[in-house]
Design a protein around this motif. Structure first.
Motif, PDB file in Angstrom:
ATOM      1  N   LEU A  90       4.110  -8.230  -3.384  1.00 14.85           N
ATOM      2  CA  LEU A  90       5.216  -7.292  -3.276  1.00 14.85           C
ATOM      3  C   LEU A  90       6.345  -7.631  -4.245  1.00 14.85           C
ATOM      4  O   LEU A  90       6.966  -6.728  -4.821  1.00 14.85           O
ATOM      5  CB  LEU A  90       5.729  -7.245  -1.840  1.00 14.85           C
ATOM      6  CG  LEU A  90       4.789  -6.556  -0.849  1.00 14.85           C
ATOM      7  CD1 LEU A  90       5.360  -6.605   0.560  1.00 14.85           C
ATOM      8  CD2 LEU A  90       4.533  -5.104  -1.253  1.00 14.85           C
ATOM      9  N   PHE A  91       6.632  -8.909  -4.449  1.00 12.74           N
ATOM     10  CA  PHE A  91       7.657  -9.259  -5.432  1.00 12.74           C
ATOM     11  C   PHE A  91       7.223  -8.838  -6.829  1.00 12.74           C
ATOM     12  O   PHE A  91       8.029  -8.340  -7.620  1.00 12.74           O
ATOM     13  CB  PHE A  91       7.964 -10.755  -5.388  1.00 12.74           C
ATOM     14  CG  PHE A  91       9.084 -11.103  -4.453  1.00 12.74           C
ATOM     15  CD1 PHE A  91      10.400 -11.058  -4.876  1.00 12.74           C
ATOM     16  CD2 PHE A  91       8.838 -11.459  -3.135  1.00 12.74           C
ATOM     17  CE1 PHE A  91      11.442 -11.362  -4.030  1.00 12.74           C
ATOM     18  CE2 PHE A  91       9.863 -11.765  -2.271  1.00 12.74           C
ATOM     19  CZ  PHE A  91      11.175 -11.719  -2.712  1.00 12.74           C
ATOM     20  N   ALA A  92       5.942  -9.026  -7.153  1.00 16.71           N
ATOM     21  CA  ALA A  92       5.452  -8.645  -8.480  1.00 16.71           C
ATOM     22  C   ALA A  92       5.488  -7.138  -8.691  1.00 16.71           C
ATOM     23  O   ALA A  92       5.673  -6.666  -9.824  1.00 16.71           O
ATOM     24  CB  ALA A  92       4.024  -9.162  -8.673  1.00 16.71           C
ATOM     25  N   LEU A  93       5.350  -6.378  -7.606  1.00 17.64           N
ATOM     26  CA  LEU A  93       5.278  -4.925  -7.732  1.00 17.64           C
ATOM     27  C   LEU A  93       6.601  -4.221  -7.454  1.00 17.64           C
ATOM     28  O   LEU A  93       6.750  -3.043  -7.790  1.00 17.64           O
ATOM     29  CB  LEU A  93       4.209  -4.369  -6.785  1.00 17.64           C
ATOM     30  CG  LEU A  93       2.773  -4.826  -7.030  1.00 17.64           C
ATOM     31  CD1 LEU A  93       1.833  -4.173  -6.035  1.00 17.64           C
ATOM     32  CD2 LEU A  93       2.344  -4.524  -8.459  1.00 17.64           C
ATOM     33  N   GLN A  94       7.556  -4.924  -6.863  1.00 18.74           N
ATOM     34  CA  GLN A  94       8.806  -4.257  -6.503  1.00 18.74           C
ATOM     35  C   GLN A  94      10.001  -4.674  -7.342  1.00 18.74           C
ATOM     36  O   GLN A  94      10.963  -3.913  -7.465  1.00 18.74           O
ATOM     37  CB  GLN A  94       9.117  -4.497  -5.014  1.00 18.74           C
ATOM     38  CG  GLN A  94       8.161  -3.755  -4.084  1.00 18.74           C
ATOM     39  CD  GLN A  94       8.734  -3.579  -2.695  1.00 18.74           C
ATOM     40  OE1 GLN A  94       8.566  -4.447  -1.842  1.00 18.74           O
ATOM     41  NE2 GLN A  94       9.414  -2.469  -2.451  1.00 18.74           N
TER      42      GLN A  94
ATOM     43  N   GLY B  92       8.051  -5.272   4.200  1.00 16.30           N
ATOM     44  CA  GLY B  92       8.159  -5.601   2.787  1.00 16.30           C
ATOM     45  C   GLY B  92       8.810  -6.951   2.562  1.00 16.30           C
ATOM     46  O   GLY B  92       8.534  -7.926   3.259  1.00 16.30           O
ATOM     47  N   ILE B  93       9.731  -6.986   1.599  1.00 14.62           N
ATOM     48  CA  ILE B  93      10.362  -8.258   1.242  1.00 14.62           C
ATOM     49  C   ILE B  93      11.806  -8.334   1.728  1.00 14.62           C
ATOM     50  O   ILE B  93      12.595  -9.133   1.234  1.00 14.62           O
ATOM     51  CB  ILE B  93      10.303  -8.490  -0.283  1.00 14.62           C
ATOM     52  CG1 ILE B  93      11.010  -7.360  -1.045  1.00 14.62           C
ATOM     53  CG2 ILE B  93       8.859  -8.631  -0.736  1.00 14.62           C
ATOM     54  CD1 ILE B  93      11.034  -7.572  -2.547  1.00 14.62           C
ATOM     55  N   ARG B  94      12.145  -7.526   2.732  1.00 11.53           N
ATOM     56  CA  ARG B  94      13.550  -7.472   3.142  1.00 11.53           C
ATOM     57  C   ARG B  94      14.051  -8.807   3.675  1.00 11.53           C
ATOM     58  O   ARG B  94      15.224  -9.146   3.499  1.00 11.53           O
ATOM     59  CB  ARG B  94      13.778  -6.373   4.171  1.00 11.53           C
ATOM     60  CG  ARG B  94      13.304  -6.686   5.590  1.00 11.53           C
ATOM     61  CD  ARG B  94      13.812  -5.603   6.534  1.00 11.53           C
ATOM     62  NE  ARG B  94      13.354  -5.760   7.902  1.00 11.53           N
ATOM     63  CZ  ARG B  94      14.032  -6.433   8.843  1.00 11.53           C
ATOM     64  NH1 ARG B  94      15.154  -7.051   8.537  1.00 11.53           N
ATOM     65  NH2 ARG B  94      13.563  -6.509  10.069  1.00 11.53           N
ATOM     66  N   HIS B  95      13.180  -9.592   4.330  1.00 14.37           N
ATOM     67  CA  HIS B  95      13.623 -10.886   4.854  1.00 14.37           C
ATOM     68  C   HIS B  95      13.852 -11.908   3.742  1.00 14.37           C
ATOM     69  O   HIS B  95      14.409 -12.983   3.992  1.00 14.37           O
ATOM     70  CB  HIS B  95      12.580 -11.436   5.837  1.00 14.37           C
ATOM     71  CG  HIS B  95      12.400 -10.588   7.059  1.00 14.37           C
ATOM     72  ND1 HIS B  95      11.322  -9.751   7.227  1.00 14.37           N
ATOM     73  CD2 HIS B  95      13.169 -10.426   8.158  1.00 14.37           C
ATOM     74  CE1 HIS B  95      11.432  -9.118   8.387  1.00 14.37           C
ATOM     75  NE2 HIS B  95      12.536  -9.507   8.970  1.00 14.37           N
ATOM     76  N   PHE B  96      13.425 -11.590   2.532  1.00 12.76           N
ATOM     77  CA  PHE B  96      13.541 -12.522   1.410  1.00 12.76           C
ATOM     78  C   PHE B  96      14.433 -11.969   0.298  1.00 12.76           C
ATOM     79  O   PHE B  96      14.371 -12.441  -0.835  1.00 12.76           O
ATOM     80  CB  PHE B  96      12.147 -12.856   0.866  1.00 12.76           C
ATOM     81  CG  PHE B  96      11.305 -13.637   1.831  1.00 12.76           C
ATOM     82  CD1 PHE B  96      11.265 -15.020   1.786  1.00 12.76           C
ATOM     83  CD2 PHE B  96      10.585 -12.990   2.823  1.00 12.76           C
ATOM     84  CE1 PHE B  96      10.510 -15.739   2.695  1.00 12.76           C
ATOM     85  CE2 PHE B  96       9.829 -13.693   3.739  1.00 12.76           C
ATOM     86  CZ  PHE B  96       9.786 -15.083   3.680  1.00 12.76           C
ATOM     87  N   VAL B  97      15.284 -11.017   0.652  1.00 14.20           N
ATOM     88  CA  VAL B  97      16.242 -10.487  -0.326  1.00 14.20           C
ATOM     89  C   VAL B  97      17.137 -11.607  -0.854  1.00 14.20           C
ATOM     90  O   VAL B  97      17.621 -11.549  -1.991  1.00 14.20           O
ATOM     91  CB  VAL B  97      17.077  -9.354   0.317  1.00 14.20           C
ATOM     92  CG1 VAL B  97      18.259  -8.958  -0.566  1.00 14.20           C
ATOM     93  CG2 VAL B  97      16.198  -8.129   0.571  1.00 14.20           C
TER      94      VAL B  97
END
Length: 549
Positions: free
Chosen positions: A301-305, A362-367
């Motif tokens: 998700l980090f690579a794609l977002q 998604g990656i919201r916990h790792f913003v």
């Protein structure tokens, strides 16, 4: 990456690069603040907004009662989080003429702009004015960060608190072993705000302990063991007032944390295990239970977002940092600073990949790892421009144009997705159009606001009124409370589609596509984010395409 000079780009009319970059940074901050001030009302409510607003009321009631009313200390599981953002929004709502949830969006925008400003200052401090400007642009034009700052009451404030703490740690490394009172204040304030938002703020201690290893080893080599230990003990001693301040700040915004000394550790244990009834989410085209997400969830998700330009620059910075560590000619302070920053950007992801906790939304916990990523990218860009100035000046315009083009791609997507920037997928993923069938997009359910506005407008345009002696009934597939707030008092909502006049559904995999007239359709980039159907006279058994968890 060794230290970077302030003349990486030649400027016209003998205007200094420091002044040019700083003026541009101020213009960027002003532009973001103005745009946020004009658009914050566009952002809808998420799943958690209503509950967080209730938590704020309970916290303020507790303080107002002199801690006699302690309902906040057992409310849902939110007592294990800080409520600083929620309390500020609730207090501001009492003095400004905005609705509560509009006020929450405004406070989110303000906190986000503060985070942008701190990121700029941190990038400038590490790599010079050009690095600061580049870091600011990378973060301001990161759709994930920008979108979350308006409507995420936990993760976005936590990201800002963590970058404040990182600024304090960088200053501490620069001034070691004699930190200034201002540095002590920033470290204490950052630590208190971070832990007061989420107990995960304790990761900063790991960044600091590992990051300071190069500096401590240098102290051992040059000063000897006894003097190195003495200096370290002195730093710990002078930091104590700041740590006391941090503890007080943590207690103010997270009262439960200081009721018992062990409470923060209890929260850490609680959140280390999945604490809700498992549900399923879409990941890479498959429907997966959130406790069973693969280790590749976050890196994918980090690579794609993240924007492509941030990925390239950040990747280069991480490689350069680890390549720099064994080099004797690089100052130890520089190693410590860049190692801490690199750990802040990567270590939480690495831990999650190894530990494999339940992962969702998604990656919201790792913003919170995105601001240090932006700083790394800014430093890498400034370092590249400096190297080109010294050796291949003719390539500077090419690299600068490529950097600007990468930023322009993100800006175009942000404009196209507004106000759903947080759903962004980059061009590697094929944008949201390519990601729609493989990943969740609007998991917060923000599109229900625009869908609700559209339904009201359609009814007014058609001059329709509800049946006698009752309100319009709307069946909602998505967050119920946000839909009720967005629709207003003339509607009742629920899950029962048999008795409803209209069905409002998110464009996510768990909501059915109905064979009924479409009254409202919210789309971005040809992707359906929400629909409203006219289901009067129709028998719709369920709005869900899969059983409820």
């Amino acid at each position: 990456m060794t230290s970077i000079t302030t003349s990486a780009i030649d400027t016209p009319q003998r205007r200094s690069i420091e002044r040019t970059c700083d003026d541009l940074a101020m213009l960027v901050l002003a532009a973001v603040a103005i745009i946020a001030g004009l658009t914050f009302r566009d952002y809808g409510l998420g799943w958690d907004d209503y509950t967080h607003a209730e938590y704020a009321d309970l916290l303020l009631r507790m303080f107002g009662s002199g801690f006699k009313d302690t309902a906040a200390l057992s409310f849902a599981n939110l007592y294990m989080y800080g409520g600083g953002f929620d309390m500020v929004a609730a207090l501001l709502h009492k003095v400004i003429p905005l609705e509560l949830f509009e006020t929450r969006r405004l406070v989110g925008a303000i906190v986000g702009v503060i985070g942008l400003a701190v990121t700029w200052r941190l990038g400038r401090r590490i790599g010079g004015p050009l690095a600061g400007l580049a870091a600011l642009l990378l973060l301001a034009l990161c759709p994930i960060f920008y979108g979350h700052m308006f409507m995420n009451p936990k993760d976005a404030p936590f990201a800002v608190a963590m970058i404040v703490l990182m600024l304090g740690l960088v200053r501490l490394a620069e001034e070691y072993p004699q930190p200034s009172p201002r540095t002590i204040l920033i470290v204490g304030l950052g630590a208190g705000l971070s832990l007061g938002c989420r107990v995960l703020g304790g990761l900063a201690l790991v960044y600091a302990m590992l990051g300071f290893v190069p500096l401590f080893l240098e102290e051992l080599r040059t000063e000897g063991l006894r003097e190195a230990v003495r200096r370290f003990a002195h730093v710990v001693y002078v930091l104590l007032p700041g740590l006391v301040l941090g503890y007080l700040v943590m207690g103010l915004i997270w009262p439960w944390s200081i009721m018992e000394p062990s409470n923060p550790f209890e929260a850490l244990t609680y959140f280390s295990h999945f604490f809700e009834k498992p549900w399923k989410e879409m990941f890479d085209g498959a429907i997966v239970s959130v406790p069973d997400m693969p280790w590749s969830y976050l890196p994918t998700l980090f690579a794609l977002q993240l924007p492509e330009v941030m990925l390239v620059l950040m990747g280069g910075a991480i490689v350069s940092t680890f390549a720099m560590l064994p080099r004797r000619e690089v100052p130890a302070r520089r190693k410590t600073i860049l190692l801490m920053l690199t750990l802040a950007a990567t270590l939480p992801l690495a831990i999650a990949m190894v530990k494999r906790p339940a992962l969702y939304n998604g990656i919201r916990h790792f913003v919170f790892v995105i601001p240090p990523m932006a700083v790394l990218g800014g430093v890498a860009f400034a370092w590249t421009m400096e190297r080109l100035r010294a050796n291949h000046r003719t390539w500077q315009p090419v690299v600068l144009a490529t950097f600007c083009f990468g930023l322009a791609l993100s800006l175009a997507e942000m404009i196209r997705l507004h106000p759903y920037q947080y759903t962004h997928f980059n061009h590697i993923a094929g944008t949201v159009r390519g990601a729609d069938d493989r990943f969740m997009l609007d998991y917060w359910g923000l599109a229900l606001k625009q869908a609700s506005d559209g339904l009201r407008e359609q009814l007014v345009e058609r001059q329709e009124v509800p049946p006698t002696n009752r309100k319009w009934k709307v069946a909602v597939c998505g967050p119920q409370r946000p839909a009720q707030v967005a629709l207003g008092p003339d509607f009742t909502i629920g899950w029962d589609s048999n008795a409803a006049d209209f069905a409002m559904t998110l464009g996510e995999f768990y909501c059915k596509g109905l064979t009924a007239p479409v009254m409202v359709e919210i789309k971005r980039d040809d992707v359906v984010f929400a629909r409203v159907y006219d289901i009067r006279g129709r028998s719709i058994s369920s709005l869900l395409s899969i059983p409820a968890p």
